[in-house]
Design a protein around this motif. Structure first.
Motif, PDB file in Angstrom:
ATOM      1  N   GLY A 125     111.465   7.093 -50.400  1.00 61.72           N
ATOM      2  CA  GLY A 125     110.579   7.809 -49.482  1.00 61.72           C
ATOM      3  C   GLY A 125     109.346   8.355 -50.186  1.00 61.72           C
ATOM      4  O   GLY A 125     108.223   8.257 -49.682  1.00 61.72           O
TER       5      GLY A 125
ATOM      6  N   SER B 102     104.734  11.895 -48.166  1.00 66.99           N
ATOM      7  CA  SER B 102     104.399  12.829 -47.098  1.00 66.99           C
ATOM      8  C   SER B 102     104.698  14.235 -47.585  1.00 66.99           C
ATOM      9  O   SER B 102     105.567  14.440 -48.441  1.00 66.99           O
TER      10      SER B 102
ATOM     11  N   SER C 200     109.672  11.628 -44.866  1.00 64.47           N
ATOM     12  CA  SER C 200     109.744  10.592 -45.905  1.00 64.47           C
ATOM     13  C   SER C 200     111.140  10.002 -45.999  1.00 64.47           C
ATOM     14  O   SER C 200     111.311   8.786 -46.117  1.00 64.47           O
TER      15      SER C 200
END
Length: 436
Positions: free
Chosen positions: A40, A46, A52
């Motif tokens: 992620g 993110s 994520s």
């Protein structure tokens, strides 16, 4: 073929099935573990860690979408050309896909192309494993001596915990690096190691003869021309029952091994290295318990054994979460082991249980479609559903335990139904039995 070679072929086929599926599942679990730990951040960066993680688990689920179609394709050619050829091809595809993931540039390097290529390679992983399982099971069971098919069919099932052990060992090594090194390059090493395992697996599988039952079909010219169409037309009912029966054996592992990593690190604040160590111990217990489960099932009867294991599996998530939430290592091992030993008992026996439900001429297609259908619906979505439940019910484990119970109940339904089907009852009679 000489007599000594005939005598050794069952053991050689079972061993090759075990080693081959170990390599395949190492690749698959490597992705699953990386999805929970790092993918992620690398491919879907993110500020919101939850988003994520969800994006990472979504790519994990994408690999399952290819599996039913892959099961049909490899099932068709496995029933037409033979089991061995398909197993060599699936292993090659899996090794190339996994090695490719280890070489992918990050989102920071190439932008949107990084997650796009990741999804493509993940789909290729799904295609490979979608054709692997059915062929490995058949090579082991169709080589087996009379009356020992359940035990021999459990050998490829042991590839799942063995592959997970290798994967956990590799990640235990790389997570000992500092965080920056792990995110930058350390996570790639387990993926790149797949190439070495690919070569070993291919060499071993090339030394095994084709399934004697398939060779018999060729000699008698009974090979199906359109095995997928035939099995969907004539055996759709056992396909659905077998898919249901397999549910906890597939989804349960991704619950205890993939989702649980995310759960204890995100919601309980435990170190990654601790949960990986605990899962390593649990998986060793699983690897030892599976052949014992297959031997017991041969003695007491597969249907009776699987029914009891499914009932136990409905109960085990509650003590599991009580123990996991103590955050004590021994309690974690004991709790997760309770759930894993019961669901892995089902997993060990289910291959030999479902195989006789399909005629030899369409067997690769039948068991592949059933198993991959289950994996797509239940296996691929389990980490996603678990993550959503954990996020929605923060601090509460009961909804997660109930979800695990539902998965076990679906398996119980399928086991009872398939057991009745194998006894020769009609579809209507089976429905009536289950309804009452």
């Amino acid at each position: 073929m000489s007599l000594p070679e005939q005598t050794h072929q069952p053991v050689r086929a079972a061993t090759a099935a075990f080693i081959g599926t170990t390599v395949e599942f190492y690749d698959f679990y490597t992705y699953a573990t990386a999805a929970a730990l790092v993918l992620g951040d690398v491919f879907f960066p993110s500020s919101n860690h939850f988003l994520s993680t969800m994006a990472s688990f979504a790519t994990f689920a994408v690999g399952f979408l290819a599996r039913p179609l892959s099961g049909m394709v490899f099932g068709h050619w496995g029933d037409r050309l033979g089991r061995k050829k398909m197993l060599l091809l699936t292993m090659f595809l899996m090794g190339i896909a996994t090695t490719g993931i280890g070489l992918l540039p990050s989102y920071e390097r190439i932008g949107i192309w990084a997650p796009a290529l990741l999804i493509g390679l993940r789909i290729l992983q799904g295609i490979a494993v979608g054709g692997e399982w059915g062929g490995a099971v058949l090579m082991a069971s169709e080589h087996a001596p009379q009356g020992r098919k359940t035990f021999f069919a459990s050998f490829p099932q042991m590839g799942s915990p063995a592959g997970l052990i290798l994967s956990l060992l590799s990640f235990r090594f790389v997570t000992s690096l500092d965080h920056a090194s792990f995110v930058s390059w350390g996570w790639r090493l387990p993926f790149l190691a797949s190439f070495v395992l690919l070569v070993i697996g291919l060499v071993i599988r090339m030394g095994v003869n084709e399934s004697p039952e398939f060779e018999r079909l060729k000699r008698t010219q009974q090979v199906a021309k359109s095995p997928v169409a035939e099995v969907l037309r004539t055996a759709w009912y056992p396909i659905l029952l077998a898919a249901a029966a397999t549910t906890i054996g597939s989804a349960g592992f991704f619950f205890t091994n993939t989702f649980m990593i995310s759960y204890v690190t995100t919601y309980l604040g435990m170190p990654k290295s601790l949960i990986l160590d605990c899962l390593f111990a649990v998986t060793i217990i699983q690897l030892c318990s599976q052949p014992i489960a297959a031997l017991i099932a041969e003695r007491v009867g597969e249907t009776r054994f699987l029914t009891g294991a499914a009932l136990l599996s409905m109960i085990t998530p509650y003590p599991m979460f009580l123990l996991v939430n103590t955050q004590q290592p021994l309690a974690l091992i004991a709790g997760i082991s309770l759930a894993v030993v019961t669901l892995s008992a089902i997993y060990a026996v289910i291959a030999g249980f479902m195989t006789p439900a399909f005629p030899t001429r369409v067997r690769y297609s039948g068991i592949s479609i059933a198993y991959q259908l289950c994996c797509t619906i239940a296996g691929g979505t389990t980490p996603l559903i678990g993550t959503m439940l954990a996020q929605h019910y923060k601090g509460e484990w009961m909804p997660l335990a109930c979800f695990f119970t539902v998965l076990s109940a679906i398996s119980l339904f399928g086991i009872v139904g398939l057991g009745r089907y194998r006894k020769g009852l009609s579809s209507e009679e089976v429905v009536g039995v289950l309804a009452n």
